[in-house]
Scaffold this active site. Structure first.
Site, short mmCIF file in Angstrom:
data_model
loop_
_atom_site.label_atom_id
_atom_site.label_comp_id
_atom_site.label_asym_id
_atom_site.label_seq_id
_atom_site.Cartn_x
_atom_site.Cartn_y
_atom_site.Cartn_z
N ASP A 182 -47.82 69.33 -43.79
CA ASP A 182 -48.05 68.11 -44.55
C ASP A 182 -49.53 68.08 -44.94
O ASP A 182 -50.38 68.60 -44.22
CB ASP A 182 -47.70 66.90 -43.68
CG ASP A 182 -48.11 65.59 -44.33
OD1 ASP A 182 -47.73 65.35 -45.49
OD2 ASP A 182 -48.83 64.80 -43.68
N ASP A 383 -47.62 64.21 -39.46
CA ASP A 383 -48.16 63.13 -38.62
C ASP A 383 -47.65 61.75 -38.99
O ASP A 383 -47.91 60.78 -38.28
CB ASP A 383 -49.69 63.12 -38.73
CG ASP A 383 -50.17 62.63 -40.09
OD1 ASP A 383 -49.53 62.98 -41.11
OD2 ASP A 383 -51.18 61.90 -40.14
N ASP A 387 -42.90 62.01 -42.50
CA ASP A 387 -42.69 63.40 -42.09
C ASP A 387 -41.57 63.54 -41.05
O ASP A 387 -41.13 64.67 -40.77
CB ASP A 387 -43.97 63.98 -41.48
CG ASP A 387 -45.13 63.98 -42.47
OD1 ASP A 387 -44.88 64.28 -43.65
OD2 ASP A 387 -46.26 63.68 -42.06
#
Length: 501
Positions: A182, A383, A387
């Site tokens: 990410d 995080d 996600d």
């Protein structure tokens, strides 16, 4: 209770309760809890809003389109549950081996008993050999091979800030060939910060003067970009000026009077709409924007006196961490909801070639699934709440410990330090641990392969061998069995004291 079709009014600073479409007002909405992006999204009439996000400075009126289980947040929770429920547990290596080994040993022991009883016609010596085979083949070393190595590996990981939730995660991490990262909060800091201060006018001929004016006006703003400018000024020890007549224009910028002079800060398009000339600086603005930066124009009266760019900065360790992953023959992919231009700018800084950009929260898990369908073993690093479905869908989810509780709960591995270098370290540690397990299993089997035939009496016809080997006593068999267990435990402890970088 809000129902579909209801009209909802959200004041500045309030949380948007359900999904909907804006019918009146304009504002900037903090969607970081879902999109993961630190900069707020501008919302005007006709734009969608998402339940759970936070309204900024303006008021918004919208029609509720999705409520309850239909909202985007509820859909994400459902995706997490489905992905977690579909993952089959990985059976421990020792259990798979023991299922075959133990019956074979028992069969060998009884075969030895009946063979010697039939050959010699003596019950006691035959029984002694049966007991010796069972004792020396006791699967203690086999049983210790996996748990001792995993205990050492997980302990070593905890020491380095890497928490494996279970032994399956430790084993599966060795098989990964693709790491998906990410962007926001993982590769980048996750908070906007000032990257460029460019004075353009004689009244702002230094960076300090430009920042003093801009930060003085933004001091009264709650916008993340405004806060970033104030933080930068405070970091440089700049004193603020008194302002009057502060006013915020939702999603566009702010204005106030500084020492009696009108000052406006905002997006370049706000000033173009006001027919204030930016033509001489359009190329410079475009250059900053091409780097994925958000540009703030600073006007004094009707003159452009400077530009300030704000961006989510790359973590200092990200480039080195990604290099280490590539050195481990892992393919690295960046996954983000941000626009392609910004994603490419960040990717070029850290050395990532493959990008999935402009991906909606509910689509992230689909991207992981697509990679898996192509045969990839995927580790997802993230995080945020957005996600979580991807972390659950991946073969291994690695959650940044400084992230949201939902991500941490969903991940199989937690990087408690929040340091991206923990990803490569976690994989190295898992590989070292599984190598130790294999070594332990080898030694456990080596002892059995060599000593079971001796206990069964294979050396009995050869008189040049010592008597204790030709007729292995159960006490000596127990001593040999204990030694094999000690060797396995010692090998596991070597892993704990080994330096893994």
């Amino acid at each position: 209770m809000v129902k579909k079709g209801d009209t909802v009014l959200v004041r500045p600073g309030e949380r948007i309760p359900v999904d909907g479409i804006v019918i009146e007002g304009a504002s900037a909405v903090d969607e970081s809890m879902l999109s993961g992006e630190p900069l707020p999204a501008d919302k005007n009439i006709g734009d969608p809003v998402i339940g759970g996000t936070i309204n900024g400075e303006g008021f918004l009126m919208f029609n509720a389109t999705r409520v309850g289980k239909e909202t985007a947040l509820s859909q994400i929770i459902r995706l997490v549950q489905e992905a977690q429920g579909s993952r089959a547990p990985i059976q421990a290596v020792a259990d798979r081996v023991a299922a075959i080994f133990v019956p074979m040993v028992i069969a060998s022991a009884f075969l030895t008993f009946f063979l010697w009883w039939g050959l010699k016609g003596e019950f006691v010596p035959a029984m002694v050999r049966l007991v010796a085979v069972l004792v020396i083949a006791c699967p203690c070393a086999l049983g210790l091979a996996t748990p001792t190595a995993i205990m050492a590996g997980t302990g070593k990981g905890a020491e380095k800030g890497i928490l494996f939730k279970n032994s399956e995660a430790l084993e599966t991490a060795t098989k990964l060939d693709t790491i998906v990262l990410d962007k926001t909060g993982t590769i980048t800091v996750g908070k906007p910060a000032v990257t460029d201060v460019i004075p353009l006018d004689s009244s702002c001929h230094t960076e300090e003067q430009l920042l003093r004016i801009a930060a003085s006006v933004e001091k009264g703003s709650e916008h993340p970009i405004g806060k970033a400018i104030v933080v930068e000024a405070e970091k440089r020890g700049i004193n603020f000026l008194e302002i009057q007549d502060f006013k915020a224009s939702g999603g566009l910028g702010v204005e106030a009077r500084v020492n009696g002079i009108p000052v406006r800060l905002g997006k370049p398009r706000w000033f173009r709409e006001s027919e204030i000339d930016h033509n001489n600086f359009n190329q410079r603005i475009a250059s900053l924007q091409s780097e994925g930066k958000t540009v703030v124009s600073v006007m004094q009266e009707n003159d452009l006196c400077g530009l300030i760019s704000v961006s989510d900065t790359v973590k200092t360790e990200s480039r080195e961490a990604i290099r280490k992953l590539r050195d481990q023959n892992l393919k690295v992919v960046m996954l983000t909801g941000d626009n392609l231009q910004t994603a490419q700018a960040i990717a070029s800084q850290v050395g990532i070639e493959e990008i999935f950009a402009e991906v909606l929260p509910e689509e992230k898990s689909l991207k992981i699934k697509t990679l898996q369908e192509k045969g990839a073993r995927v580790g997802m690093v993230g995080d945020g709440i957005n996600d979580a479905p991807a972390l659950a869908q991946a073969d291994i989810g690695l959650a940044i410990g400084t992230g949201t509780d939902v991500a941490i709960e969903t991940g199989d591995v937690i990087l408690s330090s929040g340091d991206l270098t923990g990803v490569s370290l976690a994989i190295r540690l898992s590989r070292a641990t599984m190598n130790t397990v294999k070594q332990n299993l080898f030694w456990a089997f080596f002892y059995n392969i060599v000593l079971i035939p001796i206990a069964a009496g294979i050396l009995a016809p050869f008189e040049f061998f010592p008597a204790f080997l030709r007729q292995l006593h159960p006490i000596l068999a127990a001593l040999a069995m204990a030694f094999s267990s000690v060797s396995v435990v010692t090998n596991s402890l070597r892993l704990y004291h080994r330096e893994i970088k």
